[in-house]
Design a protein around this motif. Structure first.
Motif, PDB file in Angstrom:
ATOM      1  N   GLU A  60       3.853   6.303  -9.281  1.00 57.35           N
ATOM      2  CA  GLU A  60       3.404   5.081  -9.083  1.00 57.35           C
ATOM      3  C   GLU A  60       3.327   3.989  -7.374  1.00 57.35           C
ATOM      4  O   GLU A  60       2.740   3.740  -7.181  1.00 57.35           O
ATOM      5  CB  GLU A  60       2.904   3.779 -10.370  1.00 57.35           C
ATOM      6  N   VAL A  61       4.062   3.953  -7.200  1.00 59.57           N
ATOM      7  CA  VAL A  61       4.902   4.001  -5.817  1.00 59.57           C
ATOM      8  C   VAL A  61       4.583   4.199  -5.089  1.00 59.57           C
ATOM      9  O   VAL A  61       3.751   4.057  -3.659  1.00 59.57           O
ATOM     10  CB  VAL A  61       6.308   3.639  -5.751  1.00 59.57           C
ATOM     11  N   ALA A  62       4.917   6.206  -4.622  1.00 65.04           N
ATOM     12  CA  ALA A  62       4.101   6.838  -4.088  1.00 65.04           C
ATOM     13  C   ALA A  62       2.667   6.714  -4.265  1.00 65.04           C
ATOM     14  O   ALA A  62       1.994   7.152  -2.608  1.00 65.04           O
ATOM     15  CB  ALA A  62       4.840   8.201  -4.571  1.00 65.04           C
ATOM     16  N   LYS A  64       0.968   4.118  -4.648  1.00 70.09           N
ATOM     17  CA  LYS A  64       0.535   3.357  -3.918  1.00 70.09           C
ATOM     18  C   LYS A  64       0.029   2.861  -2.082  1.00 70.09           C
ATOM     19  O   LYS A  64      -0.244   3.778  -1.854  1.00 70.09           O
ATOM     20  CB  LYS A  64       1.099   1.985  -4.477  1.00 70.09           C
ATOM     21  N   GLY A  65       1.203   4.160  -1.874  1.00 73.45           N
ATOM     22  CA  GLY A  65       1.602   4.754  -0.429  1.00 73.45           C
ATOM     23  C   GLY A  65       0.275   5.538  -0.351  1.00 73.45           C
ATOM     24  O   GLY A  65       0.139   5.283   1.359  1.00 73.45           O
ATOM     25  N   LEU A  66       0.284   6.342  -0.488  1.00 71.34           N
ATOM     26  CA  LEU A  66      -0.582   7.191  -0.314  1.00 71.34           C
ATOM     27  C   LEU A  66      -2.015   6.644  -0.985  1.00 71.34           C
ATOM     28  O   LEU A  66      -2.753   6.517   0.906  1.00 71.34           O
ATOM     29  CB  LEU A  66      -0.459   8.521  -1.089  1.00 71.34           C
ATOM     30  N   GLN A  67      -2.366   5.652  -1.200  1.00 74.25           N
ATOM     31  CA  GLN A  67      -3.856   4.648  -0.831  1.00 74.25           C
ATOM     32  C   GLN A  67      -3.501   3.987   0.155  1.00 74.25           C
ATOM     33  O   GLN A  67      -5.202   4.279   0.711  1.00 74.25           O
ATOM     34  CB  GLN A  67      -4.124   4.316  -2.800  1.00 74.25           C
ATOM     35  N   GLN A  68      -2.695   3.278   0.389  1.00 69.74           N
ATOM     36  CA  GLN A  68      -2.522   3.113   1.739  1.00 69.74           C
ATOM     37  C   GLN A  68      -2.348   3.651   2.182  1.00 69.74           C
ATOM     38  O   GLN A  68      -3.607   2.983   3.814  1.00 69.74           O
ATOM     39  CB  GLN A  68      -1.001   1.667   1.743  1.00 69.74           C
ATOM     40  N   LEU A  69      -2.397   4.572   3.049  1.00 70.94           N
ATOM     41  CA  LEU A  69      -2.594   5.872   3.776  1.00 70.94           C
ATOM     42  C   LEU A  69      -3.561   5.951   4.362  1.00 70.94           C
ATOM     43  O   LEU A  69      -4.564   6.171   5.168  1.00 70.94           O
ATOM     44  CB  LEU A  69      -0.985   6.686   3.972  1.00 70.94           C
ATOM     45  N   GLN A  71      -6.065   4.386   3.554  1.00 75.01           N
ATOM     46  CA  GLN A  71      -6.989   2.936   4.142  1.00 75.01           C
ATOM     47  C   GLN A  71      -6.669   2.959   4.878  1.00 75.01           C
ATOM     48  O   GLN A  71      -8.429   2.856   5.955  1.00 75.01           O
ATOM     49  CB  GLN A  71      -7.133   2.031   2.691  1.00 75.01           C
ATOM     50  N   LYS A  72      -5.868   2.963   5.961  1.00 72.67           N
ATOM     51  CA  LYS A  72      -5.239   3.092   6.974  1.00 72.67           C
ATOM     52  C   LYS A  72      -6.397   4.269   7.826  1.00 72.67           C
ATOM     53  O   LYS A  72      -6.860   3.687   8.597  1.00 72.67           O
ATOM     54  CB  LYS A  72      -4.266   2.740   7.161  1.00 72.67           C
TER      55      LYS A  72
END
Length: 88
Positions: A60-62, A64-69, A71-72
């Motif tokens: 789940e943490v990974a 979310k991190g990929l989702q943020q990346l 979006q960036k």
């Protein structure tokens, strides 16, 4: 006639079978106590369950991190596209 290796292998297999049956025999079934193999199995089940929960948290943490990346990267691509002069 059987070779000595075959005889020894059969004796060893029989000894293992008898030892396994004796070791797994429940002596306190009336008291409701679990045997050593059952206790070990329960501990393994609990450990596997905890490991699965931890893997789910890490995934789940990974995610979310990929989702943020993602979006960036999308934001930067849009900014780069807007910064280029329009061709007519």
């Amino acid at each position: 006639m059987l070779s000595s290796g075959t005889v020894l292998a059969r004796l060893f297999a029989a000894a293992c079978l008898i030892t396994g049956l004796v070791a797994c025999e429940k002596t306190n079934t009336a008291a409701g106590e679990k045997g050593p193999a059952e206790k070990a199995g329960q501990q393994l089940d609990q450990a596997a369950s905890r490991a699965g929960e931890e893997l789910n948290k890490a995934a789940e943490v990974a995610g979310k991190g990929l989702q943020q990346l993602g979006q960036k990267i999308q934001n930067e691509a849009e900014q780069a596209q807007q910064a280029q002069p329009k061709k007519e």
